[in-house]
Design a protein around this motif. Structure first.
Motif, PDB file in Angstrom:
ATOM      1  N   TYR A 269      12.222  48.106  44.826  1.00  0.00           N
ATOM      2  CA  TYR A 269      12.517  48.710  43.527  1.00  0.00           C
ATOM      3  C   TYR A 269      12.331  47.726  42.377  1.00  0.00           C
ATOM      4  CZ  TYR A 269      14.662  52.358  46.380  1.00  0.00           C
ATOM      5  OH  TYR A 269      14.891  53.351  47.300  1.00  0.00           O
ATOM      6  N   GLU A 270      12.077  46.452  42.684  1.00  0.00           N
ATOM      7  CA  GLU A 270      11.894  45.466  41.623  1.00  0.00           C
ATOM      8  C   GLU A 270      10.563  45.706  40.912  1.00  0.00           C
ATOM      9  OE1 GLU A 270      14.020  43.371  40.556  1.00  0.00           O
ATOM     10  OE2 GLU A 270      15.503  43.296  42.160  1.00  0.00           O
ATOM     11  N   PRO A 271      10.496  45.361  39.617  1.00  0.00           N
ATOM     12  CA  PRO A 271      11.584  44.846  38.784  1.00  0.00           C
ATOM     13  C   PRO A 271      12.498  45.970  38.287  1.00  0.00           C
ATOM     14  CG  PRO A 271       9.598  45.000  37.474  1.00  0.00           C
ATOM     15  CD  PRO A 271       9.226  45.422  38.872  1.00  0.00           C
ATOM     16  N   ASP A 272      13.814  45.740  38.377  1.00  0.00           N
ATOM     17  CA  ASP A 272      14.789  46.727  37.910  1.00  0.00           C
ATOM     18  C   ASP A 272      15.962  46.015  37.232  1.00  0.00           C
ATOM     19  OD1 ASP A 272      15.935  45.534  40.084  1.00  0.00           O
ATOM     20  OD2 ASP A 272      16.416  47.384  41.149  1.00  0.00           O
ATOM     21  N   GLY A 273      15.643  44.958  36.482  1.00  0.00           N
ATOM     22  CA  GLY A 273      16.685  44.141  35.880  1.00  0.00           C
ATOM     23  C   GLY A 273      17.065  44.534  34.465  1.00  0.00           C
ATOM     24  N   SER A 274      16.529  45.645  33.942  1.00  0.00           N
ATOM     25  CA  SER A 274      16.860  46.076  32.585  1.00  0.00           C
ATOM     26  C   SER A 274      16.980  47.594  32.550  1.00  0.00           C
ATOM     27  CB  SER A 274      15.784  45.621  31.595  1.00  0.00           C
ATOM     28  OG  SER A 274      14.564  46.284  31.856  1.00  0.00           O
ATOM     29  N   ARG A 275      17.481  48.125  31.445  1.00  0.00           N
ATOM     30  CA  ARG A 275      17.622  49.575  31.314  1.00  0.00           C
ATOM     31  C   ARG A 275      16.262  50.271  31.308  1.00  0.00           C
ATOM     32  NH1 ARG A 275      22.511  51.942  27.820  1.00  0.00           N
ATOM     33  NH2 ARG A 275      24.202  50.903  28.929  1.00  0.00           N
ATOM     34  N   ILE A 276      15.276  49.598  30.751  1.00  0.00           N
ATOM     35  CA  ILE A 276      13.955  50.219  30.639  1.00  0.00           C
ATOM     36  C   ILE A 276      13.386  50.535  32.011  1.00  0.00           C
ATOM     37  CG2 ILE A 276      11.583  49.816  29.875  1.00  0.00           C
ATOM     38  CD1 ILE A 276      12.695  48.165  27.583  1.00  0.00           C
ATOM     39  N   ASN A 277      13.593  49.615  32.983  1.00  0.00           N
ATOM     40  CA  ASN A 277      13.051  49.853  34.328  1.00  0.00           C
ATOM     41  C   ASN A 277      14.156  50.068  35.363  1.00  0.00           C
ATOM     42  OD1 ASN A 277      13.987  47.216  34.569  1.00  0.00           O
ATOM     43  ND2 ASN A 277      11.932  46.320  34.363  1.00  0.00           N
ATOM     44  N   ALA A 278      15.309  50.593  34.919  1.00  0.00           N
ATOM     45  CA  ALA A 278      16.412  50.880  35.848  1.00  0.00           C
ATOM     46  C   ALA A 278      15.985  51.908  36.885  1.00  0.00           C
ATOM     47  CB  ALA A 278      17.625  51.383  35.075  1.00  0.00           C
ATOM     48  N   THR A 279      16.446  51.740  38.108  1.00  0.00           N
ATOM     49  CA  THR A 279      16.129  52.653  39.203  1.00  0.00           C
ATOM     50  C   THR A 279      16.997  53.899  39.113  1.00  0.00           C
ATOM     51  OG1 THR A 279      15.543  50.797  40.631  1.00  0.00           O
ATOM     52  CG2 THR A 279      16.050  52.895  41.709  1.00  0.00           C
ATOM     53  N   SER A 280      16.409  55.076  39.248  1.00  0.00           N
ATOM     54  CA  SER A 280      17.157  56.334  39.193  1.00  0.00           C
ATOM     55  C   SER A 280      17.890  56.565  40.510  1.00  0.00           C
ATOM     56  CB  SER A 280      16.212  57.503  38.917  1.00  0.00           C
ATOM     57  OG  SER A 280      15.636  57.387  37.629  1.00  0.00           O
ATOM     58  N   LEU A 281      19.147  56.942  40.404  1.00  0.00           N
ATOM     59  CA  LEU A 281      19.947  57.286  41.576  1.00  0.00           C
ATOM     60  C   LEU A 281      20.038  58.798  41.697  1.00  0.00           C
ATOM     61  CD1 LEU A 281      22.952  54.789  41.305  1.00  0.00           C
ATOM     62  CD2 LEU A 281      21.109  54.736  42.992  1.00  0.00           C
ATOM     63  N   PHE A 300      20.678  50.552  37.561  1.00  0.00           N
ATOM     64  CA  PHE A 300      20.465  51.919  38.027  1.00  0.00           C
ATOM     65  C   PHE A 300      20.855  52.880  36.910  1.00  0.00           C
ATOM     66  CE2 PHE A 300      21.686  49.126  41.462  1.00  0.00           C
ATOM     67  CZ  PHE A 300      20.768  49.391  42.462  1.00  0.00           C
ATOM     68  N   THR A 301      20.356  54.105  37.021  1.00  0.00           N
ATOM     69  CA  THR A 301      20.716  55.130  36.049  1.00  0.00           C
ATOM     70  C   THR A 301      20.879  56.469  36.753  1.00  0.00           C
ATOM     71  OG1 THR A 301      20.096  56.186  33.963  1.00  0.00           O
ATOM     72  CG2 THR A 301      18.313  55.679  35.499  1.00  0.00           C
ATOM     73  N   PHE A 302      21.750  57.320  36.213  1.00  0.00           N
ATOM     74  CA  PHE A 302      21.910  58.694  36.709  1.00  0.00           C
ATOM     75  C   PHE A 302      22.388  59.561  35.557  1.00  0.00           C
ATOM     76  CE2 PHE A 302      26.007  56.681  37.362  1.00  0.00           C
ATOM     77  CZ  PHE A 302      26.922  57.641  36.963  1.00  0.00           C
ATOM     78  N   SER A 303      22.238  60.883  35.706  1.00  0.00           N
ATOM     79  CA  SER A 303      22.592  61.841  34.661  1.00  0.00           C
ATOM     80  C   SER A 303      23.525  62.900  35.209  1.00  0.00           C
ATOM     81  CB  SER A 303      21.334  62.513  34.089  1.00  0.00           C
ATOM     82  OG  SER A 303      20.485  61.556  33.508  1.00  0.00           O
ATOM     83  N   LEU A 304      24.410  63.402  34.340  1.00  0.00           N
ATOM     84  CA  LEU A 304      25.316  64.492  34.683  1.00  0.00           C
ATOM     85  C   LEU A 304      25.089  65.637  33.705  1.00  0.00           C
ATOM     86  CD1 LEU A 304      28.666  62.529  35.252  1.00  0.00           C
ATOM     87  CD2 LEU A 304      27.015  63.261  36.989  1.00  0.00           C
TER      88      LEU A 304
END
Length: 668
Positions: A269-281, A300-304
């Motif tokens: 999943y790298e690079p995932d060290g910032s919000r721009i390239n955060a991995t979706s959960l 990581f990022t997710f939505s509700l």
């Protein structure tokens, strides 16, 4: 009969102890043959690898020593002995302070350090200036230092090759010495390279990493707080790289070990060290990640799309993670270290929106990499309860007597309102409970005037018990903290009207209705009766008193399992369970016992008050109890004082007489 002075046995014993103590005190201390050595001018010379025996006597004595170092050396100075506590200071030949030590080995002072050529002074004394030390040993060890076997290695062209997991020992001599190393990688790798040492003989190192063109890639001074070694973690392509190590500020000599190791490859999943390239959960889908290289951060990022209960957690075989949750505005919502063992996680309720999660090694240091960990997300949407909307006086939910309703506080700022009707003067009990939660409660009359408030009536759950006149009432319930949600709670209402009819079988009294009894401080009042309480009914006893005392309420439950007892002072709704050690008057709140047992309750009563004992039957069948109330007025002596106080002057008089008698007694 002899007319000489006679000694009693205890006087003889005291004399023996006194003489023995004098003899013990005058045992001589073995003389220190090196005295006088109380100044720098009279200092005793120390030689390497030789032991001298000295003493600190009398109290306040100090011993000075000197020694000479002919070349850069590792020096160890140690004191030892059987009994003692020493303190040591090291000076240069000009008397400038260099170092000190208290407890090098137990209570004995000592030090290890590197020294330049020259003459040095040591001062040794007892840690406490009032102490003496009969005997102690002092040892000097001097080990000359030479440059390490890898010199010269002061340039890139003379760099010493390093191989993975093979440490090398180097030193930084002279002070401006620098050491270069080369690392060759056949494939892209994540590497950790660092310096380390043993004990106090350390070097305070700095480290630089360069590529093959001598371009600086990274730098480090201190690995972490209170660790003056250095280290770098980097993801490098194949090729040759160079590492430079020097003493920080060229402050001192020092040996050090240097090594590097290869870490696991970065996860997919790298690079995932910032919000721009955060991995979706995704809900219910685990992901495999790693913390590599060291200092790696995974985002990581997710939505509700609805209010939900959210659980986020990490797991694995070996590792220690830290987690932080933020909203879309970068506001931190919560952080966690150890949710499951050393693995971070959190469980909370969230509004609809976008969220971001940061995961890193707990120490965020060179050695806090994690080969593999699992990232989990579980989302459960939660709806408001079926009574909504009930967020205002106008939309309040109707509560009926002797009923329970199930509600929740969703979303986080939810407030629930209720209304109920009282038809006659009644004792009204309202309370909440549930599996998990913390709420507060307000009671209002029909015009919105606040009547009563409660926070923690039953643990963290709110509740009230109050006497109410006929009318309409409003109840407000909310979480104690508005940032909280309560997934489920229960609200109960119980209204017991005054003068509720009962049937009874009397044993010593002929009472078959609620009664009021007057109590005089000059006698004991005794009530003893069998009472039958109808289903859903109650039995009430009012007792008027004009004196302080104790009520012993004895209840024997003959029939029925769900009987409650209320005890309160009818004018202030105060209560107080008797504690002979408390010394306080009746408190200011109602007392309510659920599911009473067959036992005796002792209650301290105040002056000029009416006390109410009320038994409630919550079952759908009649109940039977035997109720006995015994009133005991506070005891006083003939002068009106509580028993015990009037005896104090007598005790004091007897004590004074005894002391005077002892003073005036003369032995023959």
């Amino acid at each position: 009969m002899s007319s000489g002075r006679r000694y009693r046995p205890y006087q003889v014993i005291i004399l023996i102890i006194f003489v023995a103590s004098i003899q013990m005190h005058i045992i001589p201390v073995i003389a220190d043959v090196y005295e006088p050595d109380d100044s720098i001018g009279t200092a005793t010379t120390l030689l390497s690898d030789s032991v001298q025996t000295h003493s600190i006597d009398p109290a306040g004595d100090v011993d000075y020593f000197n020694f000479t170092v002919s070349t850069i050396s590792k020096v160890s100075i140690q004191t030892s002995g059987s009994v003692g506590d020493t303190y040591m200071i090291l000076y240069d030949s000009d008397g400038m302070f260099i170092n000190y030590n208290d407890d090098y080995s137990g209570l004995w002072a000592g030090m290890d350090l590197y020294l330049d050529p020259g003459t040095y002074i040591i001062r040794v004394e007892a840690y406490y200036s009032t102490d003496t030390i009969d005997s102690y040993n002092i040892l000097l060890l001097v080990t000359p230092l030479t440059v390490d076997a890898f010199e010269p290695d002061d340039t890139i062209s003379t760099a010493t090759p390093l191989t993975s997991d093979n440490p090398q020992r180097h030193n930084l001599i002279p002070l401006d010495d620098v050491d270069y190393y080369s690392i060759t990688l056949l494939n892209p790798e994540v590497i950790n390279i660092w310096t380390s040492g043993i004990g106090d003989m350390y070097a305070d190192t700095e480290m630089w990493l360069y590529d093959s063109n001598n371009v600086e890639l990274d730098y480090n001074d201190d690995l972490e707080y209170n660790n003056e070694y250095s280290g770098i973690s980097a993801y490098l392509n194949s090729g040759t790289y160079y590492v430079k190590v020097s003493e920080s500020f060229w402050a001192s000599y020092g040996e050090y070990d240097i090594q590097y190791t290869i870490l696991p490859q970065p996860d997919a999943y790298e690079p995932d060290g910032s919000r721009i390239n955060a991995t979706s959960l995704l809900n219910g889908v685990a992901q495999s990640h790693s913390i590599s290289p060291a200092y790696d951060v995974d985002q990581f990022t997710f939505s509700l799309d609805a209010f939900a209960k959210v659980t986020i957690w990490t797991s694995g075989s070996i590792g220690d993670t830290f987690m932080m949750l933020s909203d879309s505005n970068d506001m931190v919502i919560e952080s966690n270290d150890d949710y499951g063992g050393l693995w971070a996680g959190m469980e909370l309720y969230l509004d609809p929106g976008n969220y971001f999660v940061i995961v890193m090694g707990m120490g965020f240091g060179l050695f806090d990499y994690i080969d593999n960990y699992e990232m989990h997300l579980d989302i459960t949407n939660i709806s408001s309860d079926s009574y909504e909307p009930n967020d205002s006086f106008d939309t309040a939910t109707l509560l009926l007597n002797n009923t329970m309703q199930t509600h929740n506080h969703i979303p986080v700022d939810d407030i629930d309102y209720f209304h109920f009707t009282v038809n006659k003067l009644s004792t009204v009990s309202i309370w909440t409970d549930g599996t998990e939660g913390d709420n507060v409660m307000w009671l209002y009359d029909s015009t919105g005037n606040s009547l009563k408030y409660n926070d923690d009536y039953n643990g963290l759950w709110a509740g009230l018990q109050v006497k109410l006149s006929p009318g309409e009432y409003i109840l407000e319930i909310s979480p104690t903290y508005f940032i909280d949600v309560i997934a489920e709670y229960f609200v109960h209402l119980l209204i017991i009207e005054d003068n509720m009819p009962t049937s009874s079988t009397t044993t010593t009294d002929t009472k078959n209705t609620d009664t009021t009894e007057s109590i005089s401080s000059s006698r004991e009042y005794i009530l003893d009766e069998d009472i039958t309480i109808l289903a859903g009914g109650g039995s009430r006893r009012e007792i008027q008193t004009d004196a302080k005392g104790t009520l012993d309420i004895t209840i024997k439950v003959i029939k029925g399992n769900e009987l409650d007892m209320i005890f309160f002072e009818s004018t202030t709704y105060g209560f107080g369970w008797y504690d002979p050690n408390a010394g306080d008057d009746v408190a200011d709140a109602l007392f309510y016992i659920e599911n009473i047992n067959s036992q005796t309750y002792s209650v301290r009563v105040d002056t000029m008050a009416t006390y109410v004992i009320q038994i409630i039957n919550n079952e759908f069948a009649e109940a039977q109890i035997r109720l006995q109330i015994i009133y005991s007025p506070a005891e006083t002596d003939s002068g009106g004082l509580p028993i015990g106080l009037s005896t104090v002057p007598i005790v004091l008089a007897l004590l004074t007489f005894s002391l005077l008698s002892i003073r005036n007694r003369k032995y023959e």
